[in-house]
Design a protein around this motif. Structure first.
Motif, PDB file in Angstrom:
ATOM      1  N   PRO A  79      -6.081   7.067   7.002  1.00 28.80           N
ATOM      2  CA  PRO A  79      -4.762   6.975   6.348  1.00 28.80           C
ATOM      3  C   PRO A  79      -4.666   7.872   5.124  1.00 28.80           C
ATOM      4  O   PRO A  79      -5.610   7.972   4.334  1.00 28.80           O
ATOM      5  CB  PRO A  79      -4.672   5.490   5.963  1.00 28.80           C
ATOM      6  N   LEU A  80      -3.512   8.520   4.977  1.00 27.56           N
ATOM      7  CA  LEU A  80      -3.277   9.435   3.867  1.00 27.56           C
ATOM      8  C   LEU A  80      -2.033   9.022   3.099  1.00 27.56           C
ATOM      9  O   LEU A  80      -1.134   8.362   3.643  1.00 27.56           O
ATOM     10  CB  LEU A  80      -3.107  10.873   4.380  1.00 27.56           C
ATOM     11  N   THR A  81      -1.964   9.439   1.850  1.00 32.00           N
ATOM     12  CA  THR A  81      -0.758   9.212   1.057  1.00 32.00           C
ATOM     13  C   THR A  81       0.273  10.275   1.423  1.00 32.00           C
ATOM     14  O   THR A  81       0.000  11.211   2.182  1.00 32.00           O
ATOM     15  CB  THR A  81      -1.062   9.302  -0.446  1.00 32.00           C
ATOM     16  N   GLY A  82       1.455  10.157   0.822  1.00 30.39           N
ATOM     17  CA  GLY A  82       2.516  11.114   1.100  1.00 30.39           C
ATOM     18  C   GLY A  82       2.180  12.524   0.685  1.00 30.39           C
ATOM     19  O   GLY A  82       2.757  13.493   1.201  1.00 30.39           O
ATOM     20  N   VAL A  83       1.223  12.666  -0.247  1.00 32.49           N
ATOM     21  CA  VAL A  83       0.838  14.020  -0.677  1.00 32.49           C
ATOM     22  C   VAL A  83      -0.476  14.455  -0.045  1.00 32.49           C
ATOM     23  O   VAL A  83      -1.069  15.456  -0.440  1.00 32.49           O
ATOM     24  CB  VAL A  83       0.729  14.097  -2.219  1.00 32.49           C
ATOM     25  N   GLY A  84      -0.942  13.679   0.965  1.00 34.65           N
ATOM     26  CA  GLY A  84      -2.110  14.101   1.721  1.00 34.65           C
ATOM     27  C   GLY A  84      -3.447  13.620   1.208  1.00 34.65           C
ATOM     28  O   GLY A  84      -4.495  14.040   1.716  1.00 34.65           O
ATOM     29  N   LYS A  85      -3.472  12.731   0.209  1.00 33.96           N
ATOM     30  CA  LYS A  85      -4.736  12.193  -0.269  1.00 33.96           C
ATOM     31  C   LYS A  85      -5.152  10.989   0.586  1.00 33.96           C
ATOM     32  O   LYS A  85      -4.299  10.276   1.128  1.00 33.96           O
ATOM     33  CB  LYS A  85      -4.617  11.758  -1.735  1.00 33.96           C
ATOM     34  N   ILE A  86      -6.460  10.780   0.695  1.00 36.93           N
ATOM     35  CA  ILE A  86      -6.949   9.616   1.443  1.00 36.93           C
ATOM     36  C   ILE A  86      -6.496   8.347   0.745  1.00 36.93           C
ATOM     37  O   ILE A  86      -6.651   8.193  -0.472  1.00 36.93           O
ATOM     38  CB  ILE A  86      -8.481   9.643   1.546  1.00 36.93           C
ATOM     39  N   PHE A  87      -5.923   7.427   1.521  1.00 34.56           N
ATOM     40  CA  PHE A  87      -5.402   6.181   0.968  1.00 34.56           C
ATOM     41  C   PHE A  87      -6.439   5.078   1.178  1.00 34.56           C
ATOM     42  O   PHE A  87      -6.416   4.340   2.160  1.00 34.56           O
ATOM     43  CB  PHE A  87      -4.073   5.818   1.623  1.00 34.56           C
ATOM     44  N   LYS A  88      -7.385   4.980   0.237  1.00 30.24           N
ATOM     45  CA  LYS A  88      -8.486   4.032   0.381  1.00 30.24           C
ATOM     46  C   LYS A  88      -8.077   2.559   0.293  1.00 30.24           C
ATOM     47  O   LYS A  88      -8.729   1.714   0.901  1.00 30.24           O
ATOM     48  CB  LYS A  88      -9.575   4.337  -0.655  1.00 30.24           C
ATOM     49  N   PRO A  89      -7.029   2.213  -0.475  1.00 23.47           N
ATOM     50  CA  PRO A  89      -6.663   0.791  -0.511  1.00 23.47           C
ATOM     51  C   PRO A  89      -6.424   0.192   0.868  1.00 23.47           C
ATOM     52  O   PRO A  89      -6.776  -0.972   1.111  1.00 23.47           O
ATOM     53  CB  PRO A  89      -5.395   0.785  -1.370  1.00 23.47           C
ATOM     54  N   ALA A  90      -5.852   0.954   1.795  1.00 26.31           N
ATOM     55  CA  ALA A  90      -5.615   0.433   3.140  1.00 26.31           C
ATOM     56  C   ALA A  90      -6.939   0.142   3.850  1.00 26.31           C
ATOM     57  O   ALA A  90      -7.078  -0.873   4.550  1.00 26.31           O
ATOM     58  CB  ALA A  90      -4.801   1.436   3.961  1.00 26.31           C
ATOM     59  N   LEU A  91      -7.927   1.013   3.664  1.00 25.64           N
ATOM     60  CA  LEU A  91      -9.237   0.793   4.274  1.00 25.64           C
ATOM     61  C   LEU A  91      -9.940  -0.397   3.636  1.00 25.64           C
ATOM     62  O   LEU A  91     -10.590  -1.191   4.325  1.00 25.64           O
ATOM     63  CB  LEU A  91     -10.092   2.050   4.129  1.00 25.64           C
ATOM     64  N   LYS A  92      -9.813  -0.521   2.332  1.00 23.65           N
ATOM     65  CA  LYS A  92     -10.428  -1.643   1.614  1.00 23.65           C
ATOM     66  C   LYS A  92      -9.837  -2.972   2.070  1.00 23.65           C
ATOM     67  O   LYS A  92     -10.568  -3.956   2.293  1.00 23.65           O
ATOM     68  CB  LYS A  92     -10.222  -1.455   0.115  1.00 23.65           C
ATOM     69  N   LEU A  93      -8.515  -3.019   2.226  1.00 18.30           N
ATOM     70  CA  LEU A  93      -7.877  -4.249   2.694  1.00 18.30           C
ATOM     71  C   LEU A  93      -8.351  -4.607   4.101  1.00 18.30           C
ATOM     72  O   LEU A  93      -8.626  -5.776   4.399  1.00 18.30           O
ATOM     73  CB  LEU A  93      -6.352  -4.088   2.675  1.00 18.30           C
ATOM     74  N   LYS A  94      -8.457  -3.595   4.970  1.00 17.70           N
ATOM     75  CA  LYS A  94      -8.906  -3.833   6.342  1.00 17.70           C
ATOM     76  C   LYS A  94     -10.324  -4.410   6.361  1.00 17.70           C
ATOM     77  O   LYS A  94     -10.604  -5.381   7.077  1.00 17.70           O
ATOM     78  CB  LYS A  94      -8.846  -2.525   7.136  1.00 17.70           C
ATOM     79  N   GLU A  95     -11.227  -3.816   5.568  1.00 18.00           N
ATOM     80  CA  GLU A  95     -12.603  -4.312   5.539  1.00 18.00           C
ATOM     81  C   GLU A  95     -12.671  -5.718   4.963  1.00 18.00           C
ATOM     82  O   GLU A  95     -13.466  -6.545   5.406  1.00 18.00           O
ATOM     83  CB  GLU A  95     -13.484  -3.364   4.711  1.00 18.00           C
ATOM     84  N   THR A  96     -11.848  -5.995   3.971  1.00 17.09           N
ATOM     85  CA  THR A  96     -11.839  -7.327   3.366  1.00 17.09           C
ATOM     86  C   THR A  96     -11.374  -8.367   4.364  1.00 17.09           C
ATOM     87  O   THR A  96     -11.985  -9.442   4.503  1.00 17.09           O
ATOM     88  CB  THR A  96     -10.935  -7.331   2.122  1.00 17.09           C
ATOM     89  N   GLU A  97     -10.299  -8.076   5.066  1.00 22.25           N
ATOM     90  CA  GLU A  97      -9.798  -9.021   6.070  1.00 22.25           C
ATOM     91  C   GLU A  97     -10.839  -9.289   7.148  1.00 22.25           C
ATOM     92  O   GLU A  97     -11.076 -10.442   7.527  1.00 22.25           O
ATOM     93  CB  GLU A  97      -8.510  -8.475   6.689  1.00 22.25           C
ATOM     94  N   GLU A  98     -11.486  -8.232   7.621  1.00 24.14           N
ATOM     95  CA  GLU A  98     -12.465  -8.403   8.693  1.00 24.14           C
ATOM     96  C   GLU A  98     -13.696  -9.164   8.209  1.00 24.14           C
ATOM     97  O   GLU A  98     -14.242 -10.008   8.928  1.00 24.14           O
ATOM     98  CB  GLU A  98     -12.867  -7.041   9.253  1.00 24.14           C
ATOM     99  N   ALA A  99     -14.141  -8.892   6.988  1.00 23.13           N
ATOM    100  CA  ALA A  99     -15.330  -9.576   6.461  1.00 23.13           C
ATOM    101  C   ALA A  99     -15.070 -11.065   6.270  1.00 23.13           C
ATOM    102  O   ALA A  99     -15.919 -11.910   6.597  1.00 23.13           O
ATOM    103  CB  ALA A  99     -15.752  -8.941   5.137  1.00 23.13           C
ATOM    104  N   LEU A 100     -13.889 -11.404   5.763  1.00 21.82           N
ATOM    105  CA  LEU A 100     -13.590 -12.816   5.539  1.00 21.82           C
ATOM    106  C   LEU A 100     -13.313 -13.547   6.854  1.00 21.82           C
ATOM    107  O   LEU A 100     -13.667 -14.721   7.010  1.00 21.82           O
ATOM    108  CB  LEU A 100     -12.427 -12.963   4.561  1.00 21.82           C
ATOM    109  N   ALA A 101     -12.680 -12.865   7.790  1.00 24.08           N
ATOM    110  CA  ALA A 101     -12.475 -13.469   9.107  1.00 24.08           C
ATOM    111  C   ALA A 101     -13.814 -13.731   9.783  1.00 24.08           C
ATOM    112  O   ALA A 101     -14.007 -14.762  10.448  1.00 24.08           O
ATOM    113  CB  ALA A 101     -11.609 -12.557   9.970  1.00 24.08           C
TER     114      ALA A 101
END
Length: 640
Positions: free
Chosen positions: A562-584
């Motif tokens: 995932p990237l931001t509108g200016v093309g930077k990697i959007f790490k918050p989305a990856l962090k949220l995904k890992e958090t959800e999976e770890a807690l599940a």
């Protein structure tokens, strides 16, 4: 407030600042004052193996300070002046303390992690300009010399190699200087080899031969920061930084650390927590430091025998990361007298609330969560021992150190102070704040002119302050991954992956882990037309990362990162995904399969987890499973 009893409120902090005494000019003077006042009191005990803890080597304060003075004289004899660097690559030994405090009395000591790979050690020796290196002599069962000897040529300023002999701590096994140097091959035209024990024994113990007058502004130490992997930033610290921080923490805990009290040091002595909180702080107060095995908490049998050690040595204080507390809680407690325990300091990573509650209930120990950074000497905030512990908070600021949350613009410039409960960037200022990084370009954006004309240190962390003065972390702007107390810069992982010919984009984030706090995982987007497997990439990255803690737990190949509108990697989305999976995954492990887990970033509280349960009677089990993590979890279930 009675200062002997410790701080309870922010008003106590302010009151102490009004009456603060003149502090010692140096760490040497600070320890010297305590040694004069408590000459015959035990200062430092050490045991090589956990099973030998009842028969430790013990030095009183007169002996400790005499050996520190002799060590300083030895370094002076080697040509070390106030601007010269003595590096040490050592485990936790009594000699390590002598190198730290004797080195600061003669020059600047540079702490290097002995767990780093040889290439990283060599890079740091060169970057730090080390003139003297103190490390272990060859000894069966240790690999430190084998690592160090391969990189001596990488340190062009190095002139002296000083060897510490582990055999000194085994009755009848000590070696003479000639035997000690067997197998030590160096260029004799450039580097002279010395036996630490023999050369220090030749020195006077009652005075500094240099007759040096140490100024508070003189540099005392270099510590690595910004991640323990690759080549970290080298933080330059002054004597006044360490002295002020030790004094300030002492005011917080009051008589919790004082003559007659015993502290256990289990964290590694290349880290500021071990050196300051379980080193300079107790040594400045006449307390007794128990140095438990060269590997500290990692030593064989240390965790398993810790409650016996507490009972035998009447330990009242120790410092650790959440993983240490979790491991200790797995050991049998019944039958042990733990009445001496008072406080445990927890930092480096947030403490899961369930872990804190269970530990305090079972041991009677009060866990003091705090916050600090190498650039601030060590500790910046702590929950007050005699005051209210606000769950999720990192506590009140220390005396003599100012701290606030501020709003910065996109260029990193100060706009205004934050209101109460408003999230901003945390900045600190005070005599504990370091002199800057050794490499000038690392200081870019480090200091902020925050509204009053003074320079504040930008911690890079996001937080807020409540109406009573308690601070709360809400995010880490620096994106460090904290694995069991190891600070891992995700860039190290990403740069390693980018060396693989099939990798187009790599992004590393921390996945919540009940035991380590976080473990690194990496997301990879492959180049069009290229192919690679996750196992192949893991094998590749292991060969390119110098520190084992930074090797990703797993690598996930995705179609697009995932990237931001200016093309930077959007790490918050990856962090949220890992958090959800770890807690599940944790819920499934507790027998709760039908649950919806949604992670979101709350601007006030940081990461918040919403959990919907299909069955209401599973709520308690879910709370216990999720209590292993340091998140605010909100559990709900559909109305039945």
């Amino acid at each position: 407030m009675n200062p002997a009893h410790g701080i309870a409120t922010l008003a106590d902090v302010v009151a102490l600042e009004r009456t603060a005494p003149a502090l010692p000019a140096s760490t040497y003077e600070m320890i010297g004052r305590a040694a004069q006042a408590h000459a015959q009191q035990p200062a430092l005990s050490f045991f090589l193996r956990a099973q030998d803890h009842e028969r430790p080597l013990t030095w009183d304060y007169a002996t400790l300070f005499g050996k520190i003075t002799a060590t300083a004289n030895f370094f002076h004899e080697l040509g070390i002046g106030k601007d010269d660097v003595v590096a040490y690559v050592l485990p936790n030994l009594p000699e390590t303390h002598l190198v730290v405090w004797g080195g600061q009395a003669s020059g600047i000591v540079f702490a290097i992690n002995p767990m780093l790979e040889p290439e990283a050690i060599g890079e740091l020796l060169r970057a730090g300009g080390a003139k003297v290196l103190v490390t272990l002599a060859p000894f069966p069962g240790t690999d430190l010399w084998a690592k160090v000897q391969t990189v001596l040529d990488d340190a062009p300023d190095l002139r002296h190699l000083v060897l510490v002999d582990l055999a000194q701590h085994i009755p009848g096994a000590a070696r003479d200087p000639a035997t000690l140097k067997q197998g030590v091959a160096v260029d004799p035209a450039r580097i002279t080899v010395h036996s630490f024990a023999h050369r220090v024994a030749e020195q006077p113990t009652d005075r500094l031969l240099s007759a040096r007058v140490i100024a508070p502004e003189d540099l005392s130490s270099f510590f690595c920061t910004g991640g323990t992997t690759g080549l970290p930033k080298i933080a330059m610290r002054r004597h006044m930084n360490e002295v002020a921080n030790a004094w300030s923490v002492a005011q917080v805990v009051g008589e919790g650390i004082a003559a007659g009290k015993s502290l256990f040091c289990g964290l590694p002595m290349f880290h500021v927590n071990a050196v300051l909180v379980t080193g300079l702080l107790p040594f400045s107060r006449g307390a007794h430091v128990i140095l438990g095995t060269p590997q500290g908490w990692r030593g064989e049998g240390v965790i398993a025998n810790f409650w016996q050690m507490v009972e035998k040595h009447r330990i009242n204080f120790f410092s650790g990361v959440p993983t240490i507390y979790a491991a200790l809680l797995q050991q049998p407690i019944d039958g042990h007298d733990l009445s001496s325990l008072e406080y445990g300091l927890c930092g480096a990573a947030p403490m899961p609330l369930e872990l804190m509650r269970h530990f305090q209930e079972r041991t009677g120990l009060k866990i003091l969560e705090g916050y600090g950074l190498t650039e601030g000497a060590c500790v910046s905030t702590v929950n007050p021992p005699r005051g209210e512990q606000r769950l999720g908070s990192i506590g009140l600021r220390l005396p003599l150190q100012a701290m606030k949350a501020v709003v910065l613009n996109d260029a990193g410039a100060y706009e205004r102070d934050c209101a109460v409960e408003e999230v901003g960037v945390l900045v600190i200022r005070g005599p504990n704040v370091f002199a800057g990084y050794k490499v000038a370009e690392h200081n870019k954006g480090l200091w902020v002119e925050a509204g009053d004309g003074g320079a504040w240190l930008n911690t890079g962390d996001l937080g807020r302050q409540d109406e009573a003065g308690y601070f709360y972390l809400t995010g880490r702007k620096k994106e460090l991954i904290i694995r069991g107390g190891h600070n891992i810069d995700p860039a190290i992982i990403e740069q390693s992956l980018h060396h693989h010919p099939a990798v187009q984009i790599a992004a590393a984030v921390g996945r919540p882990d009940a035991h380590a706090g976080e473990v690194p995982v990496a997301y990879v987007q492959l180049k069009p037309g290229s192919s690679a497997t996750e196992d192949e990439l893991l094998t590749f990255v292991r060969s390119h990362i110098n520190e084992r803690a930074a090797v990703p737990k797993s690598i996930r190949i995705v179609a697009t990162v995932p990237l931001t509108g200016v093309g930077k990697i959007f790490k918050p989305a990856l962090k949220l995904k890992e958090t959800e999976e770890a807690l599940a995954e944790a819920l499934r492990g507790a027998g709760i399969a039908a649950a919806r887990v949604a992670a979101r970033h709350d601007p006030t509280h940081g990461m918040v987890i919403d959990v919907d349960l299909a069955e209401p009677d599973l709520a308690q089990r879910a709370e216990e499973a999720l209590g292993q993590f340091a998140f605010q979890c909100r559990i709900a279930h559909p109305p039945g």
